[in-house]
Design a protein around this motif. Structure first.
Motif, PDB file in Angstrom:
ATOM      1  N   ARG A 262     -25.898  -4.650   4.336  1.00 43.24           N
ATOM      2  CA  ARG A 262     -25.849  -4.292   5.760  1.00 43.24           C
ATOM      3  C   ARG A 262     -26.680  -5.257   6.594  1.00 43.24           C
ATOM      4  N   GLU A 263     -27.855  -5.621   6.108  1.00 43.08           N
ATOM      5  CA  GLU A 263     -28.709  -6.538   6.850  1.00 43.08           C
ATOM      6  C   GLU A 263     -28.098  -7.931   6.943  1.00 43.08           C
ATOM      7  N   VAL A 264     -27.464  -8.383   5.866  1.00 41.49           N
ATOM      8  CA  VAL A 264     -26.831  -9.697   5.888  1.00 41.49           C
ATOM      9  C   VAL A 264     -25.666  -9.714   6.864  1.00 41.49           C
ATOM     10  N   ARG A 265     -24.877  -8.659   6.862  1.00 40.00           N
ATOM     11  CA  ARG A 265     -23.757  -8.601   7.810  1.00 40.00           C
ATOM     12  C   ARG A 265     -24.259  -8.610   9.246  1.00 40.00           C
ATOM     13  N   ALA A 266     -25.349  -7.888   9.499  1.00 39.50           N
ATOM     14  CA  ALA A 266     -25.901  -7.884  10.853  1.00 39.50           C
ATOM     15  C   ALA A 266     -26.436  -9.259  11.241  1.00 39.50           C
ATOM     16  N   ALA A 267     -26.998  -9.976  10.248  1.00 41.01           N
ATOM     17  CA  ALA A 267     -27.563 -11.292  10.545  1.00 41.01           C
ATOM     18  C   ALA A 267     -26.493 -12.327  10.834  1.00 41.01           C
ATOM     19  N   VAL A 268     -25.381 -12.267  10.086  1.00 39.84           N
ATOM     20  CA  VAL A 268     -24.355 -13.308  10.241  1.00 39.84           C
ATOM     21  C   VAL A 268     -23.306 -12.937  11.265  1.00 39.84           C
ATOM     22  N   ARG A 269     -23.405 -11.750  11.849  1.00 38.52           N
ATOM     23  CA  ARG A 269     -22.371 -11.347  12.815  1.00 38.52           C
ATOM     24  C   ARG A 269     -22.322 -12.321  13.988  1.00 38.52           C
ATOM     25  N   GLY A 270     -23.470 -12.740  14.481  1.00 38.94           N
ATOM     26  CA  GLY A 270     -23.497 -13.684  15.587  1.00 38.94           C
ATOM     27  C   GLY A 270     -22.978 -15.048  15.226  1.00 38.94           C
ATOM     28  N   TYR A 271     -23.122 -15.435  13.945  1.00 41.40           N
ATOM     29  CA  TYR A 271     -22.660 -16.750  13.527  1.00 41.40           C
ATOM     30  C   TYR A 271     -21.150 -16.767  13.336  1.00 41.40           C
ATOM     31  N   ARG A 272     -20.589 -15.633  12.991  1.00 41.08           N
ATOM     32  CA  ARG A 272     -19.147 -15.592  12.779  1.00 41.08           C
ATOM     33  C   ARG A 272     -18.366 -15.357  14.052  1.00 41.08           C
ATOM     34  N   ALA A 273     -19.068 -14.947  15.109  1.00 35.18           N
ATOM     35  CA  ALA A 273     -18.379 -14.677  16.371  1.00 35.18           C
ATOM     36  C   ALA A 273     -17.792 -15.969  16.944  1.00 35.18           C
ATOM     37  N   VAL A 274     -16.622 -15.831  17.529  1.00 38.29           N
ATOM     38  CA  VAL A 274     -15.980 -16.974  18.172  1.00 38.29           C
ATOM     39  C   VAL A 274     -15.952 -16.715  19.670  1.00 38.29           C
ATOM     40  N   GLU A 275     -16.078 -17.779  20.447  1.00 37.46           N
ATOM     41  CA  GLU A 275     -16.113 -17.680  21.896  1.00 37.46           C
ATOM     42  C   GLU A 275     -14.736 -18.023  22.455  1.00 37.46           C
ATOM     43  N   LEU A 276     -14.307 -17.259  23.436  1.00 34.59           N
ATOM     44  CA  LEU A 276     -12.944 -17.378  23.937  1.00 34.59           C
ATOM     45  C   LEU A 276     -12.682 -18.736  24.564  1.00 34.59           C
ATOM     46  N   ASP A 277     -13.566 -19.193  25.463  1.00 36.38           N
ATOM     47  CA  ASP A 277     -13.308 -20.464  26.123  1.00 36.38           C
ATOM     48  C   ASP A 277     -13.365 -21.626  25.144  1.00 36.38           C
ATOM     49  N   ALA A 278     -14.283 -21.555  24.166  1.00 35.59           N
ATOM     50  CA  ALA A 278     -14.350 -22.612  23.153  1.00 35.59           C
ATOM     51  C   ALA A 278     -13.090 -22.622  22.295  1.00 35.59           C
ATOM     52  N   GLU A 279     -12.577 -21.434  21.971  1.00 33.36           N
ATOM     53  CA  GLU A 279     -11.372 -21.362  21.152  1.00 33.36           C
ATOM     54  C   GLU A 279     -10.163 -21.891  21.918  1.00 33.36           C
ATOM     55  N   LEU A 280     -10.084 -21.603  23.218  1.00 39.28           N
ATOM     56  CA  LEU A 280      -8.981 -22.127  24.018  1.00 39.28           C
ATOM     57  C   LEU A 280      -9.003 -23.654  24.044  1.00 39.28           C
ATOM     58  N   ALA A 281     -10.178 -24.228  24.230  1.00 36.06           N
ATOM     59  CA  ALA A 281     -10.281 -25.688  24.242  1.00 36.06           C
ATOM     60  C   ALA A 281      -9.913 -26.279  22.887  1.00 36.06           C
ATOM     61  N   GLY A 282     -10.375 -25.647  21.802  1.00 36.79           N
ATOM     62  CA  GLY A 282     -10.053 -26.153  20.474  1.00 36.79           C
ATOM     63  C   GLY A 282      -8.581 -26.031  20.142  1.00 36.79           C
ATOM     64  N   VAL A 283      -7.976 -24.913  20.526  1.00 33.13           N
ATOM     65  CA  VAL A 283      -6.548 -24.710  20.251  1.00 33.13           C
ATOM     66  C   VAL A 283      -5.707 -25.724  21.009  1.00 33.13           C
ATOM     67  N   ARG A 284      -6.053 -25.978  22.262  1.00 34.12           N
ATOM     68  CA  ARG A 284      -5.303 -26.983  23.028  1.00 34.12           C
ATOM     69  C   ARG A 284      -5.385 -28.345  22.352  1.00 34.12           C
ATOM     70  N   ALA A 285      -6.586 -28.733  21.922  1.00 32.59           N
ATOM     71  CA  ALA A 285      -6.741 -30.036  21.275  1.00 32.59           C
ATOM     72  C   ALA A 285      -5.935 -30.118  19.983  1.00 32.59           C
ATOM     73  N   VAL A 286      -5.956 -29.050  19.172  1.00 28.97           N
ATOM     74  CA  VAL A 286      -5.236 -29.055  17.902  1.00 28.97           C
ATOM     75  C   VAL A 286      -3.732 -29.100  18.120  1.00 28.97           C
ATOM     76  N   LEU A 287      -3.234 -28.276  19.040  1.00 27.53           N
ATOM     77  CA  LEU A 287      -1.794 -28.234  19.283  1.00 27.53           C
ATOM     78  C   LEU A 287      -1.289 -29.563  19.840  1.00 27.53           C
ATOM     79  N   GLU A 288      -2.009 -30.135  20.801  1.00 21.67           N
ATOM     80  CA  GLU A 288      -1.554 -31.400  21.369  1.00 21.67           C
ATOM     81  C   GLU A 288      -1.656 -32.528  20.356  1.00 21.67           C
ATOM     82  N   ALA A 289      -2.635 -32.462  19.443  1.00 16.91           N
ATOM     83  CA  ALA A 289      -2.695 -33.452  18.373  1.00 16.91           C
ATOM     84  C   ALA A 289      -1.509 -33.324  17.426  1.00 16.91           C
ATOM     85  N   ALA A 290      -0.968 -32.100  17.296  1.00 19.25           N
ATOM     86  CA  ALA A 290       0.200 -31.871  16.450  1.00 19.25           C
ATOM     87  C   ALA A 290       1.506 -32.110  17.188  1.00 19.25           C
TER      88      ALA A 290
END
Length: 437
Positions: A262-290
């Protein structure tokens, strides 16, 4: 208001550095016009007076062209720190030859200054700079003194009185131009240092975060794992003689393991979280590269962190499906907030709706995979739902609808869709009421 991602900030910093590099380079190119044009005027004046014939005029024009080309190489090499001795020596020979035209016109005094202003852009110490200015000033003063009697026949000053004055004058002019150009180069170096310092700070922040995370994991797991190891060993020793005690010890081991998990999950929860604006920028870059043209609509303001995180996971999985399971050439991502009940029981009232459309359905529609199943479970935790399927003849639509949490307060929506002061409109009414296609 759109939030800039780390990738956007890095790209903006790189663009600013490149823009300033171009501005610095072009400023030196414009300065070159202030040296070349007076020389051409002096050549025209000497040709008009008959002091320079056609062959000499052609040779001087060619020399000015070569010196201008050398100047661009000297400036570029000086700014990049890659100035070669061959360019320096070749340009010095051309400048020295052209400086002999001081015998025909004083306008050619700009030629040696022109050369010095470019050479000093390369990294060098103060001693070399002083020697360079003094040597150039002495050479120009000697040539100008030799031509002074012919250019100014009315003067009666002896050469030994003119020479030191002209040498000092040319040296001072060279020193002033060197000061201006070195100052501008220093400004360019400051921009480079600021850009490098920003990268260094970013790497240092990542390193410190890793160290902090390592310390946190050590603090969390060190005691728990030691306790598990001791009690497991104790249970192993007592399992034959005292099974009840061994069972109790193993129960403690189980509780310690669950607490550590339980403590490990609580500690890594913030590290596994993804940010919406960062994901949008990354997805655009990946799709346009493809080779997939990606269009992204405006990101609504004020979305709760939990909703942003879930939508980011949906976008990531949707982009993966576009690349792996479609032949799309165009993908559209839209995010809309609907603040009016739909009237048909759907989740489009007080909800944020994400839609990803692409035009590359490949073959027959297949069953949902594990990725879509996992997303459905993530969205269901917040009370939302995901639908996916064909849209039109060759299109595919992935839609996620997530309800927004109620906001209580004066003028804000409660669970019944009305504010605590009796006013209408729900908290989700960020955009005008609409219904998705």
């Amino acid at each position: 208001m759109a939030v800039a991602t780390t990738a956007d900030i890095e790209e903006q910093a790189a663009r600013r550095l490149e823009r300033y590099r171009r501005v610095t380079y072009r400023s030196f190119m414009f300065a070159a016009m202030g040296f070349v044009l007076p020389a051409l005027y002096g050549l025209e004046d000497a040709y008009t007076r008959g002091d320079a014939g056609a062959p000499l005029t052609a040779a001087v024009v060619a020399g000015l062209a070569v010196l201008s080309w050398c100047y661009t190489r000297l400036v570029r090499g000086g700014l990049e720190g890659t100035l070669s001795k061959r360019d320096t020596v070749a340009s010095a020979a051309v400048a020295a030859a052209l400086s002999l035209m001081l015998l025909t016109s004083p306008w050619f005094s700009v030629i040696p200054v022109f050369w010095v202003s470019a050479v000093v852009l390369s990294p060098m110490g103060r001693g070399r700079i002083v020697a360079l200015c003094a040597g150039t000033g002495t050479y120009c003063g000697a040539v100008a003194t030799a031509g002074a009697e012919r250019l100014y026949p009315e003067g009666d000053a002896p050469w030994y009185a003119i020479l030191p004055v002209l040498c000092a004058l040319y040296t001072a002019i060279c020193g002033f131009v060197v000061f201006v150009n070195r100052y501008q180069r220093r400004m360019w170096e400051l921009h480079q240092e600021a850009y490098a310092a920003r990268d260094a700070l970013a790497r240092l922040a990542v390193t410190e975060e890793r160290l902090r995370f390592s310390r946190d994991l050590h603090d969390l797991l060190g005691h728990s794992l030691s306790l598990i190891a001791v009690k497991s060993e104790l249970a192993k020793r007592t399992v034959r003689d005292d099974p009840d005690r061994a069972g109790a010890e193993m129960a403690d081991v189980q509780r310690a393991a669950r607490e550590a998990l339980r403590e490990v999950r609580a500690a890594v929860r913030g590290y596994r979280a993804v940010e919406l604006d960062a994901e949008l920028a990354g997805v655009r870059a990946v799709l346009e590269a493809a080779g997939v043209r990606c269009e992204i609509g405006r990101l609504p303001d004020g979305l709760p962190p939990a909703v942003r995180s879930v939508l980011a996971w949906v976008i990531r999985e949707g982009a993966t499906n576009v690349i792996k399971h479609s032949e799309a050439r165009h993908c559209t991502i839209s995010l809309d907030v609907y603040g009016a009940p739909s009237g048909d029981g759907a989740l489009y009232g007080d909800s944020v709706v994400l839609e990803m459309r692409n035009d590359g359905v490949r073959g027959a529609e297949t069953a949902a995979g594990s990725g879509l199943t996992g997303l459905t479970e993530r969205v269901a935790v917040l009370g939302g739902e995901i639908t996916a399927g064909r849209h039109g003849r060759d299109g595919y639509l992935l839609r996620a609808a997530v309800p927004l949490p109620p906001v209580h307060g004066p003028g804000e929506a409660g669970p019944d869709g009305r504010g605590s002061d009796g006013s209408g409109t729900g908290a989700g009414q960020v955009l005008p009421a609409a219904r998705p296609a």
